[in-house]
Write a protein that holds these residues in place. Structure first.
Motif, short mmCIF file in Angstrom:
data_model
loop_
_atom_site.label_atom_id
_atom_site.label_comp_id
_atom_site.label_asym_id
_atom_site.label_seq_id
_atom_site.Cartn_x
_atom_site.Cartn_y
_atom_site.Cartn_z
N MET A 209 0.85 -1.19 0.00
CA MET A 209 0.00 0.00 0.00
C MET A 209 0.88 1.24 0.00
O MET A 209 1.95 1.24 0.59
N SER A 210 0.42 2.30 -0.64
CA SER A 210 1.16 3.55 -0.61
C SER A 210 0.52 4.49 0.40
O SER A 210 -0.56 4.23 0.93
N LEU A 211 1.20 5.60 0.63
CA LEU A 211 0.78 6.51 1.69
C LEU A 211 -0.60 7.13 1.45
O LEU A 211 -1.42 7.18 2.36
N ALA B 146 -6.14 8.16 3.34
CA ALA B 146 -7.58 8.23 3.07
C ALA B 146 -8.33 7.26 3.98
O ALA B 146 -9.39 7.59 4.52
N GLU B 147 -7.77 6.09 4.17
CA GLU B 147 -8.39 5.09 5.04
C GLU B 147 -8.41 5.58 6.50
O GLU B 147 -9.41 5.45 7.19
N ILE B 148 -7.29 6.16 6.95
CA ILE B 148 -7.21 6.69 8.31
C ILE B 148 -8.24 7.81 8.50
O ILE B 148 -8.97 7.85 9.49
N ALA C 282 -10.96 8.30 7.10
CA ALA C 282 -12.34 7.80 7.06
C ALA C 282 -12.65 6.87 8.23
O ALA C 282 -13.78 6.40 8.36
N CYS C 283 -11.68 6.65 9.10
CA CYS C 283 -11.85 5.68 10.20
C CYS C 283 -12.98 6.08 11.15
O CYS C 283 -13.11 7.24 11.54
N GLN C 284 -13.77 5.09 11.52
CA GLN C 284 -14.87 5.28 12.46
C GLN C 284 -14.79 4.24 13.59
O GLN C 284 -15.78 3.98 14.27
N ALA C 285 -13.62 3.63 13.77
CA ALA C 285 -13.47 2.51 14.72
C ALA C 285 -13.90 2.86 16.14
O ALA C 285 -14.39 2.00 16.85
N CYS C 286 -13.73 4.09 16.54
CA CYS C 286 -14.06 4.48 17.92
C CYS C 286 -15.36 5.26 18.02
O CYS C 286 -15.67 5.83 19.08
N CYS D 120 -6.37 2.93 18.40
CA CYS D 120 -5.91 3.70 17.25
C CYS D 120 -4.47 3.32 16.88
O CYS D 120 -4.18 3.04 15.72
N ALA D 121 -3.59 3.32 17.85
CA ALA D 121 -2.20 2.95 17.57
C ALA D 121 -2.12 1.51 17.08
O ALA D 121 -1.36 1.21 16.15
N ALA D 122 -2.91 0.63 17.67
CA ALA D 122 -2.91 -0.77 17.24
C ALA D 122 -3.37 -0.91 15.79
O ALA D 122 -2.83 -1.71 15.03
N LEU D 123 -4.36 -0.13 15.41
CA LEU D 123 -4.89 -0.21 14.04
C LEU D 123 -3.96 0.41 13.00
O LEU D 123 -3.83 -0.11 11.89
N TRP D 124 -3.33 1.53 13.35
CA TRP D 124 -2.70 2.34 12.31
C TRP D 124 -1.21 2.59 12.43
O TRP D 124 -0.55 2.86 11.43
#
Length: 194
Positions: free
Chosen positions: A1-3, A8-10, A12-16, A104-108
């Motif tokens: 994956m590139s930056l 864009a994925e970060i 758009a994150c709604q994990a929390c 967040c740190a664990a995901l990204w």
């Protein structure tokens, strides 16, 4: 994956989303040219509202420690910011920000750092960034870790958080602004020519 797709994925994150009292608004400010990475805790309320990291009095102090003006801080793509949490965690009854959620740190974090191979200096701002990055090499407290700044690799610089809440800490530890801040200013100047 590139930056770019990762950012864009970060963003758009709604994990929390179910754990926050407000809509998630991930704030991450990095690019492929990032050479200096500021790894703080999490965005504060003002940053959540503006979408710009360190867009508050903490940022004024941080820029002073770095020896850069606001225009350079936001305009030079070699300076990046990626906290341990990308969303504002909210505040407790005393008005202090909640700590960053570990999710967040664990995901990204690992994925993001892997896309930033040109980082020459990471500023570890506060205990959460220091503990995550340094692991067992972090000392028992932020004060001890920051005081031992010369013991860490030259691409890592532990620092206190620049919050106004740490004004007392800075008065009790004048060595930080007498020794560490000038060192930081020299490194920043060396890396970006400011």
């Amino acid at each position: 994956m590139s930056l770019d797709p990762l950012l864009a994925e970060i963003r758009a994150c709604q994990a929390c989303a179910g754990e926050l009292l407000h809509a998630p608004r991930p704030v991450v400010w990095v690019g492929s040219e990032t050479r200096i990475l500021i790894a703080g805790q999490a965005p504060g309320r003002r940053v959540h509202e503006s979408g710009r990291p360190f867009d508050d009095p903490s940022g004024d102090r941080m820029r002073g420690w770095m020896g850069v003006d606001r225009e350079t801080f936001y305009g030079d793509p070699r300076i990046g910011v990626a906290g341990m949490e990308f969303c504002y965690p909210g505040t407790d009854a005393n008005g202090a920000d909640y700590p960053p959620m570990p999710r967040c740190a664990a995901l990204w974090r690992q994925r993001l750092l892997a896309e930033l191979p040109n980082v020459e200096l990471t500023l570890l701002v506060g205990g959460y960034a220091q503990a995550w990055t340094l692991g067992k090499a972090a000392r028992r407290s932020v004060t001890e870790t920051v005081r031992a700044w010369r013991d860490y690799p030259p691409d890592m610089l532990p620092m206190p958080h620049p919050s106004w809440r740490n004004t007392g800490w800075l008065k009790r530890n004048p060595w930080f602004e007498a020794e560490v801040a000038p060192y930081l200013q020299g490194r920043v100047s060396q890396i970006i020519g400011a």
